[in-house]
Design an enzyme around this catalytic site. Structure first.
Site, PDB file in Angstrom:
ATOM      1  N   HIS A   1      43.828  49.140  34.015  1.00  8.20           N
ATOM      2  CA  HIS A   1      44.406  48.143  34.767  1.00  8.20           C
ATOM      3  C   HIS A   1      43.993  46.461  34.221  1.00  8.20           C
ATOM      4  O   HIS A   1      44.709  45.559  34.170  1.00  8.20           O
ATOM      5  CB  HIS A   1      44.188  48.205  36.419  1.00  8.20           C
ATOM      6  CG  HIS A   1      44.713  47.120  37.140  1.00  8.20           C
ATOM      7  ND1 HIS A   1      46.056  47.076  37.250  1.00  8.20           N
ATOM      8  CD2 HIS A   1      44.168  45.986  38.001  1.00  8.20           C
ATOM      9  CE1 HIS A   1      46.261  46.040  38.251  1.00  8.20           C
ATOM     10  NE2 HIS A   1      45.356  45.301  38.566  1.00  8.20           N
TER      11      HIS A   1
ATOM     12  N   ARG B   1      37.188  48.469  43.939  1.00  8.78           N
ATOM     13  CA  ARG B   1      38.117  49.569  42.930  1.00  8.78           C
ATOM     14  C   ARG B   1      37.274  50.602  42.045  1.00  8.78           C
ATOM     15  O   ARG B   1      37.811  51.570  41.858  1.00  8.78           O
ATOM     16  CB  ARG B   1      38.567  48.421  42.030  1.00  8.78           C
ATOM     17  CG  ARG B   1      40.100  48.860  41.765  1.00  8.78           C
ATOM     18  CD  ARG B   1      40.698  47.588  41.157  1.00  8.78           C
ATOM     19  NE  ARG B   1      41.683  46.787  41.980  1.00  8.78           N
ATOM     20  CZ  ARG B   1      42.173  45.783  41.904  1.00  8.78           C
ATOM     21  NH1 ARG B   1      42.030  45.348  40.706  1.00  8.78           N
ATOM     22  NH2 ARG B   1      43.240  45.111  42.912  1.00  8.78           N
TER      23      ARG B   1
ATOM     24  N   ARG C   1      35.858  43.404  38.901  1.00  6.21           N
ATOM     25  CA  ARG C   1      36.438  42.414  39.331  1.00  6.21           C
ATOM     26  C   ARG C   1      37.004  42.723  40.600  1.00  6.21           C
ATOM     27  O   ARG C   1      37.687  43.719  41.304  1.00  6.21           O
ATOM     28  CB  ARG C   1      37.766  42.092  38.498  1.00  6.21           C
ATOM     29  CG  ARG C   1      38.708  40.983  39.308  1.00  6.21           C
ATOM     30  CD  ARG C   1      39.822  40.642  38.327  1.00  6.21           C
ATOM     31  NE  ARG C   1      40.761  41.612  38.193  1.00  6.21           N
ATOM     32  CZ  ARG C   1      41.855  41.852  38.804  1.00  6.21           C
ATOM     33  NH1 ARG C   1      42.256  40.937  39.784  1.00  6.21           N
ATOM     34  NH2 ARG C   1      42.725  42.838  38.540  1.00  6.21           N
TER      35      ARG C   1
ATOM     36  N   HIS D   1      42.582  50.848  37.994  1.00  3.23           N
ATOM     37  CA  HIS D   1      43.115  50.558  39.249  1.00  3.23           C
ATOM     38  C   HIS D   1      43.164  52.366  39.910  1.00  3.23           C
ATOM     39  O   HIS D   1      43.716  53.006  39.110  1.00  3.23           O
ATOM     40  CB  HIS D   1      44.402  50.107  38.910  1.00  3.23           C
ATOM     41  CG  HIS D   1      44.730  49.588  40.622  1.00  3.23           C
ATOM     42  ND1 HIS D   1      45.184  50.337  41.579  1.00  3.23           N
ATOM     43  CD2 HIS D   1      44.965  48.223  41.039  1.00  3.23           C
ATOM     44  CE1 HIS D   1      45.608  49.571  42.750  1.00  3.23           C
ATOM     45  NE2 HIS D   1      45.408  48.370  42.457  1.00  3.23           N
TER      46      HIS D   1
ATOM     47  N   GLU E   1      42.617  43.433  50.614  1.00  2.00           N
ATOM     48  CA  GLU E   1      42.389  44.398  49.498  1.00  2.00           C
ATOM     49  C   GLU E   1      41.125  44.839  49.319  1.00  2.00           C
ATOM     50  O   GLU E   1      40.027  44.657  49.999  1.00  2.00           O
ATOM     51  CB  GLU E   1      42.762  43.929  48.296  1.00  2.00           C
ATOM     52  CG  GLU E   1      44.220  43.541  48.302  1.00  2.00           C
ATOM     53  CD  GLU E   1      44.881  43.035  46.998  1.00  2.00           C
ATOM     54  OE1 GLU E   1      44.556  43.320  45.841  1.00  2.00           O
ATOM     55  OE2 GLU E   1      45.651  42.006  47.052  1.00  2.00           O
TER      56      GLU E   1
END
Ligand code: FAD
Ligand code: SIN
Length: 516
Positions: free
Chosen positions: A340, A279, A375, A232, A116
């Site tokens: 998110h 992100r 994060r 997100h 990811e």
């Protein structure tokens, strides 16, 4: 009035893992879980990508995972916490597997590891695109087998009970009987999850209204870094409002491209990691592209990917797209950023202790120092697993002395008062969500934040007055809590003077703002 040894508020991965471990250690002590919806309803249940854990020691290493987390957190992570969480990951995975959670494997029997944004290696352990559902299922099944655990679903915690900066338990509303009761406990754990519905447009389910953080705030616990809201990059775009279906970042890890309506692969212009930049960077880039073009969404192009392999790894995403008229082998998926995750929250130490005695917190409602300003993908389930076990280990110490504070507890006033008009609550909630999207979104401006704070303080005063004279409901408390959380986000955004990670603030807009 109910007495219990351990009162746990919330039944996601954080609450359930702690409950299970403490109940196993102390079979003669009472463990009570209160949870406001069905027992399995939680952000946990919807987690798609997986859990970031170093399992492949040939390609990967703890050091690489630590560095990826630190880079993603943009200088604001607590390095000692990052090291602790990353290195404790494999033990927590082993336990999950022992409890019955199943994770995807390759034909050689090794775990199939996804990738990811922000990860330098494949390290995301997953169960197709339904990892959270599988974890929740497995732990809940274990919890139900423990005789000393009581799970009270549809029980809404309204407030903590405190005296002398010590938590004595909580006030709980039984949604079915409408009875308000006092739960007294030696130890209380807040595991109430995120805040998504404050923004309306969110990947979170409706339970995510920040209740635990607002309760902790009212109990004078320290709350930090609320300005770090994670958006997100790829929620399925639909014109209607409300919860948005997530298109996992693992889809980009699988090779999907982000394109503008005209087909340009714009991430190449922004970051050398392209679609797999962290992100914050991908969401901010999409936001800028949309402001430049005036388009409603960008697109995720999967048309070049192996369709059969895609269907095997992402069956839920494949079916969701198909039901929405998108055949991913031919069509691009329309996507937009959506709220998110909350990186900040209730400040806890490495044993999950808050600044209020006998009050612990775990999971998305906390600020541990792991995430910093942004994060790293799939570090949230990991954090909840590691911290719930650390809290258990701290409390299982036989030499630990729990402070007992006595206070005369009066049963809550349940006398019938007029019910609050639900239409009033719905209208105010919609206004609040609109305000947060417009004034406290991906890119913020000082003037908007100041205006938002003024408005939020007015609403807080208005709704508190109504609460004094009307019958209290969970919808009332959710709105009060969301207004409280909104005020914290906006105030802490005003205070922060430096742009980092997911936090971007300017004095005035340089592009016309898009309507939310
Ligand atoms: P939750 O799982 O949200 O549980 C909170 C619980 O508290 C719920 O049971 C709720 O009903 C209860 N509750 C709340 N308020 C009250 C109240 N007042 N009274 C009683 N009960 C209350 N993270 C990853 O690491 N990997 C992923 O792949 C991933 N994918 C995600 C996909 C989606 C769509 C979403 C929304 C999140 C994802 N995340 C992922 C984030 C991660 O799932 C959450 O951060 C994590 O599961 C939070 O766990 P938790 O136990 O802290 O809270
Ligand atoms: C996702 O699957 O994209 C979500 C992962 C996460 O939030 O960590």
């Amino acid at each position: 009035m109910t007495n219990t040894n351990y009162l746990i508020i919330g039944s996601g991965v954080a609450g359930l893992t702690f409950a299970l471990r403490i109940a196993e250690q102390f079979p003669n002590k009472k463990v009570t879980i209160v949870t406001k919806a069905n027992a399995d309803e939680s952000n946990t249940k919807y987690a798609q990508g997986g859990i970031a854990i170093v399992t492949d020691k040939n390609e990967d290493s703890y050091q690489k995972h630590i560095e990826d987390t630190l880079i993603c957190g943009d200088g604001l992570c607590d390095e000692a916490v990052v090291k602790m969480v990353v290195t404790e990951g494999p033990k927590r995975l082993k336990e999950l597997i022992e409890w019955g959670a199943k994770f995807d494997k390759n034909s050689d029997g090794n775990l199939n590891l996804g990738k990811e944004g922000g990860h330098s290696e494949n390290r995301v352990v997953h169960h197709k695109d339904q990892t959270g559902h599988e974890i929740e299922r497995a732990i809940l099944m274990q919890v139900y087998q423990k005789e000393n655990i009581t799970v009270l679903d549809h029980h809404f915690a309204t407030d903590l009970i405190t005296a002398e900066n010590c938590c004595l338990g909580a006030i709980v509303l039984d949604e079915k009987t409408k009875q308000i009761s006092t739960y007294l406990s030696d130890i209380t754990l807040l595991a109430t999850g995120g805040i998504g519905h404050l923004y309306g447009h969110t990947t979170n389910p409706v339970i995510a209204t920040g209740d635990g953080i607002a309760m902790a705030y009212r109990a004078h616990a320290d709350i930090k870094e609320m300005e770090f809201i994670q958006f997100h990059p790829t929620a399925f775009y639909e014109a209607s409002t409300g919860s948005k279906f997530l298109i996992s970042e693992a889809v980009r890890g699988f090779g999907a491209y982000l394109r503008t309506k005209k087909g340009h692969r714009f991430m190449i212009d922004y970051d050398s990691r392209e679609e797999l930049a962290s992100r914050d960077i991908v969401s901010q880039s999409i936001d800028l592209e949309l402001k430049k073009s005036g388009d409603d969404c960008v697109y995720l192009d999967c048309t070049h990917l192996d369709l059969e392999a895609f269907k095997k790894h992402f069956p839920m995403i494949y079916n969701h797209c198909l039901k929405s008229g998108i055949d991913i082998s031919k069509d691009w998926i329309p996507v937009v950023p959506a709220q998110h995750y909350l990186c900040g929250g209730i400040v806890v130490d490495t044993n999950g202790k808050t600044s209020v005695t006998n009050l612990f917190a775990c999971g998305e409602c906390t600020q541990t120092g792991l995430h910093g300003a942004n994060r790293l993908a799939s570090n949230s389930l990991l954090e909840a697993l590691v911290y719930s076990s650390r809290i258990y280990e701290y409390l299982a110490n036989p030499n630990l002395k729990i402070k007992i504070v006595k206070k005369e507890i009066l049963e809550s006033d349940t006398a019938k008062k007029t019910e609050i008009d639900s239409n009033y609550l719905d209208v105010l909630k919609a206004k609040l969500q609109h305000l947060m999207r417009q004034n406290a979104g991906i890119v913020r401006y000082d003037t908007d934040l100041l205006n938002a704070k003024e408005q939020l303080l007015k609403w807080k005063e208005e709704i508190e007055k109504i609460g004094n004279t009307h019958q209290i409901s969970s919808s009332y408390y959710e709105l009060l809590n969301m207004i409280t959380i909104g005020t914290l986000i906006v105030s802490q955004s005003i205070e922060r003077q430096e742009n980092r990670g997911g936090f971007v603030k300017f004095k005035a807009p340089s592009f016309a703002k898009k309507k939310s």
